[in-house]
Design a protein around this motif. Sequence first.
Motif, mmCIF file in Angstrom:
data_model
loop_
_atom_site.group_PDB
_atom_site.id
_atom_site.type_symbol
_atom_site.label_atom_id
_atom_site.label_comp_id
_atom_site.label_asym_id
_atom_site.label_seq_id
_atom_site.Cartn_x
_atom_site.Cartn_y
_atom_site.Cartn_z
ATOM 1 N N ASP A 16 0.837 -1.197 0.000
ATOM 2 C CA ASP A 16 0.000 0.000 0.000
ATOM 3 C C ASP A 16 0.871 1.246 0.000
ATOM 4 N N ILE A 17 0.338 2.301 -0.581
ATOM 5 C CA ILE A 17 0.905 3.637 -0.437
ATOM 6 C C ILE A 17 -0.205 4.487 0.148
ATOM 7 N N VAL A 18 0.081 5.186 1.225
ATOM 8 C CA VAL A 18 -0.929 6.029 1.847
ATOM 9 C C VAL A 18 -0.450 7.476 1.779
ATOM 10 N N LEU A 19 -1.333 8.354 1.302
ATOM 11 C CA LEU A 19 -1.015 9.768 1.126
ATOM 12 C C LEU A 19 -1.939 10.615 1.989
ATOM 13 N N LEU A 20 -1.418 11.716 2.502
ATOM 14 C CA LEU A 20 -2.198 12.665 3.292
ATOM 15 C C LEU A 20 -2.195 14.006 2.552
ATOM 16 N N PRO A 21 -3.208 14.235 1.690
ATOM 17 C CA PRO A 21 -3.200 15.416 0.818
ATOM 18 C C PRO A 21 -3.178 16.745 1.553
ATOM 19 N N ARG A 22 -3.628 16.757 2.827
ATOM 20 C CA ARG A 22 -3.636 18.028 3.575
ATOM 21 C C ARG A 22 -2.584 18.036 4.676
ATOM 22 N N ASN A 23 -1.700 17.041 4.648
ATOM 23 C CA ASN A 23 -0.617 16.968 5.622
ATOM 24 C C ASN A 23 -1.133 17.013 7.060
ATOM 25 N N ASP A 24 -2.196 16.262 7.332
ATOM 26 C CA ASP A 24 -2.729 16.199 8.693
ATOM 27 C C ASP A 24 -1.774 15.465 9.620
ATOM 28 N N THR A 25 -1.752 15.880 10.877
ATOM 29 C CA THR A 25 -1.075 15.092 11.904
ATOM 30 C C THR A 25 -1.757 13.731 11.979
ATOM 31 N N HIS A 26 -0.967 12.656 12.041
ATOM 32 C CA HIS A 26 -1.552 11.326 12.029
ATOM 33 C C HIS A 26 -0.748 10.381 12.922
ATOM 34 N N THR A 27 -1.432 9.364 13.394
ATOM 35 C CA THR A 27 -0.817 8.348 14.241
ATOM 36 C C THR A 27 -0.739 7.039 13.474
ATOM 37 N N LEU A 28 0.419 6.374 13.559
ATOM 38 C CA LEU A 28 0.618 5.056 12.973
ATOM 39 C C LEU A 28 0.935 4.107 14.113
ATOM 40 N N ALA A 29 0.297 2.926 14.127
ATOM 41 C CA ALA A 29 0.479 2.019 15.257
ATOM 42 C C ALA A 29 0.360 0.572 14.822
ATOM 43 N N SER A 30 1.118 -0.276 15.489
ATOM 44 C CA SER A 30 1.037 -1.718 15.207
ATOM 45 C C SER A 30 -0.236 -2.327 15.769
ATOM 46 N N ALA A 31 -0.866 -1.652 16.739
ATOM 47 C CA ALA A 31 -2.101 -2.145 17.354
ATOM 48 C C ALA A 31 -2.798 -0.969 18.026
ATOM 49 N N THR A 32 -4.044 -1.151 18.398
ATOM 50 C CA THR A 32 -4.776 -0.097 19.086
ATOM 51 C C THR A 32 -4.355 -0.036 20.558
ATOM 52 N N GLY A 33 -4.637 1.110 21.183
ATOM 53 C CA GLY A 33 -4.415 1.250 22.613
ATOM 54 C C GLY A 33 -2.993 1.576 23.034
ATOM 55 N N LEU A 34 -2.117 1.892 22.087
ATOM 56 C CA LEU A 34 -0.726 2.205 22.429
ATOM 57 C C LEU A 34 -0.527 3.718 22.495
ATOM 58 N N ASN A 35 0.365 4.158 23.367
ATOM 59 C CA ASN A 35 0.666 5.585 23.482
ATOM 60 C C ASN A 35 1.671 5.997 22.406
ATOM 61 N N PRO A 36 1.365 7.057 21.664
ATOM 62 C CA PRO A 36 2.263 7.443 20.568
ATOM 63 C C PRO A 36 3.495 8.201 21.049
ATOM 64 N N ILE A 37 4.590 7.981 20.335
ATOM 65 C CA ILE A 37 5.838 8.717 20.520
ATOM 66 C C ILE A 37 6.021 9.620 19.306
ATOM 67 N N PRO A 38 6.426 10.879 19.488
ATOM 68 C CA PRO A 38 6.672 11.734 18.319
ATOM 69 C C PRO A 38 7.721 11.109 17.401
ATOM 70 N N ALA A 39 7.355 10.897 16.157
ATOM 71 C CA ALA A 39 8.272 10.259 15.209
ATOM 72 C C ALA A 39 9.551 11.068 15.054
ATOM 73 N N ARG A 40 9.437 12.389 15.153
ATOM 74 C CA ARG A 40 10.610 13.233 14.960
ATOM 75 C C ARG A 40 11.692 12.969 15.992
ATOM 76 N N SER A 41 11.287 12.566 17.202
ATOM 77 C CA SER A 41 12.274 12.295 18.248
ATOM 78 C C SER A 41 13.072 11.026 17.972
ATOM 79 N N LEU A 42 12.624 10.224 17.012
ATOM 80 C CA LEU A 42 13.282 8.955 16.713
ATOM 81 C C LEU A 42 14.188 9.026 15.477
ATOM 82 N N VAL A 43 14.160 10.149 14.778
ATOM 83 C CA VAL A 43 14.892 10.253 13.516
ATOM 84 C C VAL A 43 16.397 10.289 13.773
#
Length: 318
Positions: free
Chosen positions: A76-103
């Motif tokens: 799959d390719i997933v696009l966000l045409p309006r550049n919305d803030t979004h969460t990606l997760a391996s499962a539901t119920g997990l606390n998100p970490i800012p992706a930028r802090s992991l780069v």
Amino acid sequence: MSDPLADVLRSLRLTGGVFLDVRLTAPWCVISQLTAEDCRPLLTQPAQLIFYHVVLNGEFLLNVEGEAPVSVRGGDIVLLPRNDTHTLASATGLNPIPARSLVQPSADGGLARVVHGGPGALTHMVCGFLGSEQSHTPLLSMLPRVLKLEMREGTSREWIEASVKFAAKELSDGQLPSSSVMARLSEVLLVEAVRQYANGRGDLEAGWLKGLRDPQVGRALAMIHRDLSRPSTATELAREVGMSRSVFVERFTALVGLPPMRYRTACRLQSAQIQLRESQRSIAQIAHSVGYESEEAFSRAFKRAFAHSPSTWREARG
């Protein structure tokens, strides 16, 4: 042959590239949004941004606030045409970490990386962008907030994967974060995602996407969006697409929902709204950018459409 959809989206004058290689092992959850910094050195002050993820392996859930979760997996390719803030997760119920802090920036100027997660299954994706420093356009605001392009079958996926790997190699060799191949690929991803969305929707309301299904109306839409400030007439557009004026206006209105000149005016004023809200340009500059010869004429048209002058409208949203 001309492709009206590609021509309309090409009018956005978007530049594309990849900037991040992401490898996540379950359990994981990150929150992300594209920034202007991600697009440098190609774009220094982007007026519009599209974030996309090319998923090579694995699966995850993508969430944008206010939207239903989207299930995404390898191919799959997933696009966000309006550049919305979004969460990606391996499962539901997990606390998100800012992706930028992991780069982890590349030491040699190549592709930055994210490596994160637990001991579980691997998800591998490459993240890229489409962006432009051109004036804002209402086209993107008419697209859904998330577009998913499924590329699991046929040669398309093989071409995309090969192109991503080629661009990644250029990055590792110290090239700019967008090769000509990657720029073209980024554009193709958007065109094909919008096409797949439109073809899968038999209930499309009148609008530019529905109008694109008609070759002649689609060509006219492409001409309008190529330069909103161009002072063309319905007669000129009809001649360009090989139709009589009356038949052209009738067909355009039936599919798009507005006569061609009213549609162009609506797009001009929507573009002006976006610029008033999201830029510091003067009202005179905005008026000129959307095709008005004077600030006074623009202000009259804007007030007719939105019941407020441009300055009052901007102040109310400041």
